[in-house]
Design an enzyme around this catalytic site. Sequence first.
Site, PDB file in Angstrom:
ATOM      1  CG  ASP A 212      -1.987   0.691   1.391  1.00  0.00           C
ATOM      2  OD1 ASP A 212      -3.152   1.090   0.442  1.00  0.00           O
ATOM      3  OD2 ASP A 212      -1.776   1.968   2.143  1.00  0.00           O
ATOM      4  CD  GLU A 273      -2.138   2.865  -3.554  1.00  0.00           C
ATOM      5  OE1 GLU A 273      -3.023   3.649  -3.428  1.00  0.00           O
ATOM      6  OE2 GLU A 273      -1.608   2.251  -2.480  1.00  0.00           O
TER       7      GLU A 273
END
Length: 532
Positions: A212, A273
């Site tokens: 993330d 990401e």
Amino acid sequence: MSAEPMQDTRPVEYVARDPWWRDAVVYQVYLRSFADGNGDGVGDFAGLRARLPYLAELGVDAVWVTPHYVSGGADGGYDVVDFTAVDPDYGTVEDVRGLVEDAHALGLRVLLDIVPNHTSDQHQWFQTALNDPDSPEAARYHFLPASEEPPNNWQSMFGGPAWSRTPDGRWYLHLFTPQQPDLNWDNPQVAEDFDRTLKFWFDLGVDGFRVDVAYGLFKDPAYRDNAGIYSPTLFGHGPEQAMTTNQPRVHQIWRRWRALCDSYAEPKMLVGEVSLADLDEVGLYARPDELHHAFQFRLLKSDWDAESFAGTIAEALTAFDQVGAPAPWVLGNHDKARQVTRYGSLRRARAAALLTLSLPGSAYLYAGEELGLPEAHVPDAARRDPIFFRSNGKRAGRDGCRIPMPWEASDPNAGFSTGTPWLPQPADWPGYAVDQQESDPDSTFTLYRQALMLRQLYTALGSGRASVTRDGDVIRVDLEGRSDAVTCWINMGSEPVTIPADRVLLASMPDTPGPVAGRLTLPGDTAVWVMA
């Protein structure tokens, strides 16, 4: 019809299925919404384990599970209290071990989600830091002294300032909700702790992680103002977030993590990401000693437009080719409205799926897109996403793409749970159920299953060389494999066009006519795979 090559298009070549992640099809599961195994209305590991045969039948290579950790509940599990524990809503660590064993028995890999940019405000470190400003734990976050105004102009990605005050007047940084304080990665203890976390799950048998906010972690050490104020309407994190994202020092962390992955007898993998507008910058995260995949979200954020699609594909292939990495393709995820709604029709979503599944590299599918699920309307009273609340309702948030999966049309809650689902399912949800689509030769599920089967059979699909051309609303992608060649055509206009075709492998819509005398009439908003 004639076509001119797109500028900066260069062929890209990959080694088929060696290693597995280069052309893998990865299926993202939003754990709370996938399948409920105990009837409490919340998806869990028991439910996911029971549905693994479905994923094997669909034909994917791996499953990526969104955060399962003990959480404060402020942001769908992305505010983590304990990185080596499982939230009781989802099960136990032994359930994760069982998931890995079951998945491996079916030939599936398992990726978990790791959240290195921040913790929950309920994390032991942050609680200690609140009580003792001089503690080692306080140095693991971004605390600045008390003052009348916030330390700078940094903004939260969810709306509002990125700074909140502690009871004793200090400011702390949170690029998301106030319940998600950012970690200070200049503190070596932070990196050491995440090494231990990765090893914990790798040693359990997990095959890799989705990372993330991989473009984040480090911030400007002088805490200088950003050049502008972040706006959710901007394409992606550029000058307006220059001090809070994409700091060069972040690459040293991915080299550290890659070395850890490579230390295992069967190396682990990482997909980051990387929400940056500049695809050359995204590509740097996938250099050979860094992340294996770096998400580029240009297609995810593109309108239904042939010029935009073709340009993005050509640019992405070039950017990743420059670093010798496979390009990951993604049309939907748990943070974006579903493509059926974004593009304006199921027909367009099916065509886009066929296009991206043909391209060299990996493909990431979001649970439910194989069923053609649209973005669901969620009553304000039922909303959970902090984006909705922090924007005072001006931004709808992400609940509409997180509605629980429909499995069996005639069962309560479309087979998701015997209890009340944590988000309400629309009245028409049973019509999209898996059991309604599995036996329908024209269903969206059948289209995905056929596409994934052909992707395994033909080396040109997913693991070949590609060149992209465009003529008006029509994109042509020529794909050359080791032993075969396939052309993907997509007509993104409303009027039919005639293309050369002798043998059609697959069409995105059942109303696509067959070829006649080496020509095919391709309807609008339709894609086909043609044997070259």
